[in-house]
Design a protein around this motif. Structure first.
Motif, PDB file in Angstrom:
ATOM      1  N   GLU A 101       8.559   3.297  20.374  1.00 33.03           N
ATOM      2  CA  GLU A 101       7.654   2.239  19.953  1.00 33.03           C
ATOM      3  C   GLU A 101       7.908   0.924  20.690  1.00 33.03           C
ATOM      4  O   GLU A 101       7.071   0.035  20.698  1.00 33.03           O
ATOM      5  CB  GLU A 101       7.779   1.994  18.439  1.00 33.03           C
ATOM      6  CG  GLU A 101       7.204   3.105  17.568  1.00 33.03           C
ATOM      7  CD  GLU A 101       8.162   4.267  17.437  1.00 33.03           C
ATOM      8  OE1 GLU A 101       9.344   4.120  17.819  1.00 33.03           O
ATOM      9  OE2 GLU A 101       7.726   5.333  16.968  1.00 33.03           O
TER      10      GLU A 101
ATOM     11  N   LEU B  15      -9.229  12.972  13.373  1.00 36.20           N
ATOM     12  CA  LEU B  15      -8.633  12.518  14.622  1.00 36.20           C
ATOM     13  C   LEU B  15      -8.566  13.651  15.640  1.00 36.20           C
ATOM     14  O   LEU B  15      -8.825  13.460  16.833  1.00 36.20           O
ATOM     15  CB  LEU B  15      -7.223  11.967  14.350  1.00 36.20           C
ATOM     16  CG  LEU B  15      -7.143  10.641  13.599  1.00 36.20           C
ATOM     17  CD1 LEU B  15      -5.714  10.339  13.165  1.00 36.20           C
ATOM     18  CD2 LEU B  15      -7.679   9.496  14.468  1.00 36.20           C
TER      19      LEU B  15
ATOM     20  N   SER C 177     -14.127   8.663  15.783  1.00 34.31           N
ATOM     21  CA  SER C 177     -13.666   7.309  16.031  1.00 34.31           C
ATOM     22  C   SER C 177     -12.903   6.752  14.837  1.00 34.31           C
ATOM     23  O   SER C 177     -13.147   7.145  13.684  1.00 34.31           O
ATOM     24  CB  SER C 177     -14.836   6.395  16.358  1.00 34.31           C
ATOM     25  OG  SER C 177     -15.610   6.150  15.201  1.00 34.31           O
ATOM     26  N   ILE C 178     -11.992   5.836  15.116  1.00 29.22           N
ATOM     27  CA  ILE C 178     -11.208   5.192  14.065  1.00 29.22           C
ATOM     28  C   ILE C 178     -12.128   4.472  13.081  1.00 29.22           C
ATOM     29  O   ILE C 178     -11.947   4.540  11.867  1.00 29.22           O
ATOM     30  CB  ILE C 178     -10.207   4.186  14.679  1.00 29.22           C
ATOM     31  CG1 ILE C 178      -9.206   4.904  15.592  1.00 29.22           C
ATOM     32  CG2 ILE C 178      -9.489   3.412  13.586  1.00 29.22           C
ATOM     33  CD1 ILE C 178      -8.260   5.818  14.897  1.00 29.22           C
TER      34      ILE C 178
ATOM     35  N   ARG D 158      -8.269   0.344   9.244  1.00 31.30           N
ATOM     36  CA  ARG D 158      -8.046   0.838  10.607  1.00 31.30           C
ATOM     37  C   ARG D 158      -6.551   0.896  10.925  1.00 31.30           C
ATOM     38  O   ARG D 158      -6.088   1.826  11.579  1.00 31.30           O
ATOM     39  CB  ARG D 158      -8.762  -0.068  11.614  1.00 31.30           C
ATOM     40  CG  ARG D 158     -10.281   0.011  11.554  1.00 31.30           C
ATOM     41  CD  ARG D 158     -10.930  -1.140  12.324  1.00 31.30           C
ATOM     42  NE  ARG D 158     -10.485  -1.176  13.712  1.00 31.30           N
ATOM     43  CZ  ARG D 158     -11.080  -0.523  14.705  1.00 31.30           C
ATOM     44  NH1 ARG D 158     -12.153   0.211  14.452  1.00 31.30           N
ATOM     45  NH2 ARG D 158     -10.635  -0.615  15.939  1.00 31.30           N
ATOM     46  N   GLN D 159      -5.792  -0.098  10.426  1.00 35.48           N
ATOM     47  CA  GLN D 159      -4.360  -0.121  10.682  1.00 35.48           C
ATOM     48  C   GLN D 159      -3.659   1.098  10.085  1.00 35.48           C
ATOM     49  O   GLN D 159      -2.755   1.679  10.692  1.00 35.48           O
ATOM     50  CB  GLN D 159      -3.736  -1.406  10.116  1.00 35.48           C
ATOM     51  CG  GLN D 159      -4.102  -2.678  10.866  1.00 35.48           C
ATOM     52  CD  GLN D 159      -5.529  -3.151  10.565  1.00 35.48           C
ATOM     53  OE1 GLN D 159      -6.161  -2.693   9.605  1.00 35.48           O
ATOM     54  NE2 GLN D 159      -6.035  -4.057  11.394  1.00 35.48           N
TER      55      GLN D 159
ATOM     56  N   TYR E 148      -4.412   4.088  12.255  1.00 37.77           N
ATOM     57  CA  TYR E 148      -3.607   4.019  13.477  1.00 37.77           C
ATOM     58  C   TYR E 148      -2.176   4.475  13.201  1.00 37.77           C
ATOM     59  O   TYR E 148      -1.563   5.170  14.014  1.00 37.77           O
ATOM     60  CB  TYR E 148      -3.600   2.595  14.038  1.00 37.77           C
ATOM     61  CG  TYR E 148      -4.817   2.237  14.850  1.00 37.77           C
ATOM     62  CD1 TYR E 148      -5.166   2.990  15.980  1.00 37.77           C
ATOM     63  CD2 TYR E 148      -5.617   1.149  14.504  1.00 37.77           C
ATOM     64  CE1 TYR E 148      -6.295   2.645  16.730  1.00 37.77           C
ATOM     65  CE2 TYR E 148      -6.741   0.811  15.246  1.00 37.77           C
ATOM     66  CZ  TYR E 148      -7.072   1.558  16.361  1.00 37.77           C
ATOM     67  OH  TYR E 148      -8.178   1.234  17.119  1.00 37.77           O
ATOM     68  N   ARG E 149      -1.635   4.074  12.032  1.00 38.32           N
ATOM     69  CA  ARG E 149      -0.270   4.473  11.702  1.00 38.32           C
ATOM     70  C   ARG E 149      -0.172   5.979  11.516  1.00 38.32           C
ATOM     71  O   ARG E 149       0.796   6.610  11.948  1.00 38.32           O
ATOM     72  CB  ARG E 149       0.212   3.759  10.428  1.00 38.32           C
ATOM     73  CG  ARG E 149       0.617   2.310  10.645  1.00 38.32           C
ATOM     74  CD  ARG E 149       1.482   1.801   9.487  1.00 38.32           C
ATOM     75  NE  ARG E 149       0.750   1.812   8.231  1.00 38.32           N
ATOM     76  CZ  ARG E 149       0.011   0.790   7.802  1.00 38.32           C
ATOM     77  NH1 ARG E 149      -0.103  -0.307   8.528  1.00 38.32           N
ATOM     78  NH2 ARG E 149      -0.615   0.867   6.646  1.00 38.32           N
TER      79      ARG E 149
ATOM     80  N   ARG F  37      -2.122   8.177  12.910  1.00 36.25           N
ATOM     81  CA  ARG F  37      -2.298   8.770  14.242  1.00 36.25           C
ATOM     82  C   ARG F  37      -1.035   8.669  15.092  1.00 36.25           C
ATOM     83  O   ARG F  37      -0.618   9.656  15.714  1.00 36.25           O
ATOM     84  CB  ARG F  37      -3.452   8.089  14.963  1.00 36.25           C
ATOM     85  CG  ARG F  37      -3.781   8.726  16.324  1.00 36.25           C
ATOM     86  CD  ARG F  37      -4.687   7.836  17.146  1.00 36.25           C
ATOM     87  NE  ARG F  37      -3.981   6.608  17.577  1.00 36.25           N
ATOM     88  CZ  ARG F  37      -4.544   5.657  18.312  1.00 36.25           C
ATOM     89  NH1 ARG F  37      -5.806   5.749  18.672  1.00 36.25           N
ATOM     90  NH2 ARG F  37      -3.854   4.587  18.659  1.00 36.25           N
ATOM     91  N   ASP F  38      -0.417   7.488  15.079  1.00 35.45           N
ATOM     92  CA  ASP F  38       0.700   7.233  15.995  1.00 35.45           C
ATOM     93  C   ASP F  38       2.054   7.638  15.434  1.00 35.45           C
ATOM     94  O   ASP F  38       2.996   7.860  16.196  1.00 35.45           O
ATOM     95  CB  ASP F  38       0.736   5.746  16.371  1.00 35.45           C
ATOM     96  CG  ASP F  38      -0.522   5.314  17.118  1.00 35.45           C
ATOM     97  OD1 ASP F  38      -1.170   6.180  17.731  1.00 35.45           O
ATOM     98  OD2 ASP F  38      -0.860   4.112  17.064  1.00 35.45           O
TER      99      ASP F  38
END
Length: 212
Positions: A13, A173, A178-179, A190-191, A194-195, A197-198
């Motif tokens: 990260e 995903l 799309s997000i 969205r955050q 993203y978390r 996903r990542d």
């Protein structure tokens, strides 16, 4: 003769760019940048890192090796001191961005050699000590939190999604949705998406801790 910057970060990260930017701001110019990304300086010896191993293959007498500080070479006392001494034996000059230190093996004066070697040992020991102190502080913090909340209740923050929503996000995903669309469909931010996903493993672990 070449000037090489060696950079390292311990987790995937983290970003390496700031180490190069800091060195350039201090006036260093490089022929090449060698970097290990997501590699521990405690458990992985310099010679066992993919890019660290390259340094041992490529550095020659007269070359200059630049690091932000000795902790980029490692946080293991024996490994750092062995690495610096090996490079100095080869005629490589090691420079640090922080404190503008220079280490080389050209001096033959015993007093200067003793001062140099003592400083190397001190800096390497400090790098390891900082890591051990951080680990102990983290352990103490977790232990304190567990003591306050009770062992069974120490789960971290409760996720804002349940198992069905989590599975829907993962599936969407994978399908390339799309997000923004997933956020609209699930009501998650969205955050959060993203978390997931990542850092899917961490997200799934948090969910499991809360019975999801």
């Amino acid at each position: 003769m070449a000037t090489i910057l060696y950079a390292r970060v311990s987790t995937s990260e983290q970003n390496l760019d700031h180490q190069q930017a800091q060195a350039e701001a201090a006036g260093f110019m490089f022929d090449q940048v060698i970097a290990d990304h997501g590699v521990s300086g405690v458990s992985v010896l310099m010679k066992d890192r993919p890019e660290g191993r390259r340094l041992f293959d490529m550095l020659r007498a007269g070359d200059v090796l630049v690091v932000r500080w000795v902790d980029r070479l490692g946080r293991n006392y024996a490994d750092v001191t062995d690495t610096i001494r090996e490079f100095m034996r080869r005629g490589v000059i090691i420079k640090t961005v922080i404190n503008n230190m220079t280490f080389d093996g050209s001096t033959t004066d015993p007093i200067q050699m003793a001062v140099r070697d003592a400083l190397i040992a001190f800096m390497a020991a400090t790098a390891q000590a900082q890591t051990e102190a951080t680990k102990e502080a983290q352990k103490a913090g977790i232990a304190g939190a567990k003591a306050r909340a009770g062992e069974d209740n120490y789960k971290g923050r409760k996720p804002s999604y349940d198992r069905a929503t989590f599975d829907k996000v993962v599936s969407s995903l994978s399908d390339g949705v799309s997000i923004s669309f997933i956020a609209k469909e699930t009501g998650l931010t969205r955050q959060t998406i993203y978390r997931i996903r990542d850092h899917r493993a961490d997200a799934e672990k948090a969910l499991a801790l809360w019975g999801g």
